[in-house]
Design an enzyme around this catalytic site. Structure first.
Site, PDB file in Angstrom:
ATOM      1  N   ASP A   1       0.867  -1.188   0.000  1.00 53.94           N
ATOM      2  CA  ASP A   1       0.000   0.000   0.000  1.00 53.94           C
ATOM      3  C   ASP A   1       0.898   1.231   0.000  1.00 53.94           C
ATOM      4  O   ASP A   1       2.022   1.159  -0.491  1.00 53.94           O
ATOM      5  CB  ASP A   1      -0.957  -0.068   1.201  1.00 53.94           C
TER       6      ASP A   1
ATOM      7  N   HIS B   1       2.342   2.115  -3.136  1.00 51.02           N
ATOM      8  CA  HIS B   1       1.409   3.041  -3.769  1.00 51.02           C
ATOM      9  C   HIS B   1       1.904   4.489  -3.740  1.00 51.02           C
ATOM     10  O   HIS B   1       1.147   5.406  -4.015  1.00 51.02           O
ATOM     11  CB  HIS B   1       0.019   2.931  -3.131  1.00 51.02           C
TER      12      HIS B   1
END
Ligand SMILES: *[C@@H]1O[C@H](CO)[C@@H](O)[C@H](O)[C@H]1NC(C)=O
Ligand SMILES: *[C@@H]1O[C@H](CO)[C@@H](O)[C@H](O)[C@H]1NC(C)=O
Length: 401
Positions: free
Chosen positions: A219, A242
């Site tokens: 993430d 991310h």
């Protein structure tokens, strides 16, 4: 004889170093082995750690909480302050979570440091053993709340250096309600497929510095949500992951803003985003202002520069609404490298609260052999130096539909 003496000498030195590392001469050094902890990775050392902690915390002189080499199995635990001294947590070993993810219950926590003033953590590997939990998530069966590996809550003047976090069930390092907290030389590692494993997730904190971190995860490498001010992020290597994200903002009608954030001298490699500001498409008094993204290298990053104020996953609860979050004074300076998609700059701001004071300066983002594009909605600002792709930011683009 000389040979023999050398051996004796070596044995003597080895003995000294054994004793000085096991029972440090420093009277206020508190070794978890003295409280029954076992470095075999199987024995549950939680109670021993808590006893050692209670001793270290009570000490009037500054105490070192020492974890020697080896693997220490630790269940969900809170190291609670305030303490009578500025404790130093020195870890040469590995702290291992139970391999059964149900062990943390629904607490959402593994290791927590709370209510501490003047405190440091040096070294240490924290192995969250998250893989069985991720498998549970993927199988679609009902799983408990994922446990974040390390939480710093209500802390002042904290220094964390040389720490490694592996395979957290959920976030790796969470910071909330802290003031003046420095992370230096931290390493975070989890597979790109592990869900919700933010590297750092910071909320309602001020004076947060992250310097020289290497983050690979599933993430955000770093996520800054509401109420963070005076944040400095430098020399980060992010990927897979991310990217570095401000948001999601505007999750609540009433929330604290994000102010004075700098992200500098960092590399994004194969990330889903580079630098992103994201807000829910719904009413909120949140804001983000005085943000600087400077000297960043993109290596095949998707969405190297992105503002997304129309976040509404699954179009649930907020379809066709507009974000109340005001984004202003955001500078993108000296950002270059390769984009994994042709659209290298995407600034999608709120209809009701357009972005103001966006600055693009010295940008050079390319896509393979082709050219890159930029897209703006409701953006006002200026350009400076050479900007590739051709910038969509202009004073009058603010009113363009
Ligand atoms: C912005 O934050 C930095 C730390 O990241 C701090 O040194 C600086 O003083 C802050 N600036 C303002 C105007 O508060
Ligand atoms: C830009 O960042 C890189 C690290 O990514 C660093 O080596 C370099 O010195 C920085 N350049 C400037 C001008 O600060």
């Amino acid at each position: 004889m000389a040979h023999y003496t050398n051996h004796l000498m070596l044995l003597f030195l080895a003995t000294i170093s054994f004793f000085s590392s096991t029972f440090s001469k420093d009277a206020s050094s508190i070794n978890v082995l003295s409280f029954g902890a076992k470095p075999n990775g199987k024995f549950d050392s939680t109670t021993s750690f808590l006893k050692a902690w209670s001793n270290a915390c009570k000490s009037k002189e500054s105490a070192t909480f020492y974890v020697p080499k080896g693997n220490f199995l630790i269940k969900q635990v809170t190291f609670e302050g305030p303490c009578s001294n500025n404790i130093k947590f020195r870890i040469d070993g590995t702290i291992v979570a139970p391999s059964d993810y149900r062990s943390h219950g629904n607490s959402g926590m593994w290791i927590m440091f709370r209510n501490l003033n003047g405190f440091s953590v040096q070294g240490g590997t924290f192995d969250g053993k998250g893989d069985s939990y991720w498998r549970c998530r993927k199988s679609g069966s009902s799983c408990p709340a994922g446990a974040r590996s390390i939480t710093f809550s209500s802390c002042n003047d904290v220094k964390v250096s040389g720490l490694t976090s592996l395979n957290s069930q959920a976030m790796h390092i969470a910071v909330d309600h802290c003031k003046n907290i420095l992370f230096k030389n931290v390493k975070i590692d989890a597979p790109s497929t592990s869900p919700n494993t933010d590297g750092f997730n910071v909320i309602l904190s001020t004076g947060v510095t992250v310097s020289q971190a290497i983050i690979s995860t599933g993430d955000d490498c770093i996520a800054l949500s509401q109420g963070n001010t005076n944040v400095w992020i430098e020399h980060i290597t992010c990927g897979p992951g991310h990217g570095i994200s401000i948001g999601s903002l505007g999750a609540y009608k009433n929330e604290a803003g994000v102010h004075n954030v700098t992200v500098t001298d960092s590399i994004f490699e194969g990330t889903q985003n580079g630098v992103r500001i994201k807000s829910w498409a719904q009413p909120s008094n949140g804001y983000a202002s005085n943000i600087v993204f400077r000297n960043l290298t993109m290596k095949n990053a998707n969405n190297p520069i992105i503002i997304d104020q129309n976040y509404c996953p699954g179009d649930k609860s907020c379809p066709h609404q507009s974000s109340g979050v005001k984004i202003s004074k955001v500078s993108y300076e000296h950002i270059r490298g390769t984009s994994a998609c042709p659209q290298a700059i995407n600034l999608d701001c709120s209809k009701s609260n357009p972005c103001e004071g966006i600055k693009l300066q010295d940008i050079d983002l390319v896509y393979g052999e082709g050219s890159t594009t930029s897209t703006c909605n409701n953006v006002g600002g200026i350009n400076s130096g050479v900007v590739i792709p051709k910038s969509c930011v202009s004073l009058h683009s603010l009113n363009e539909k």
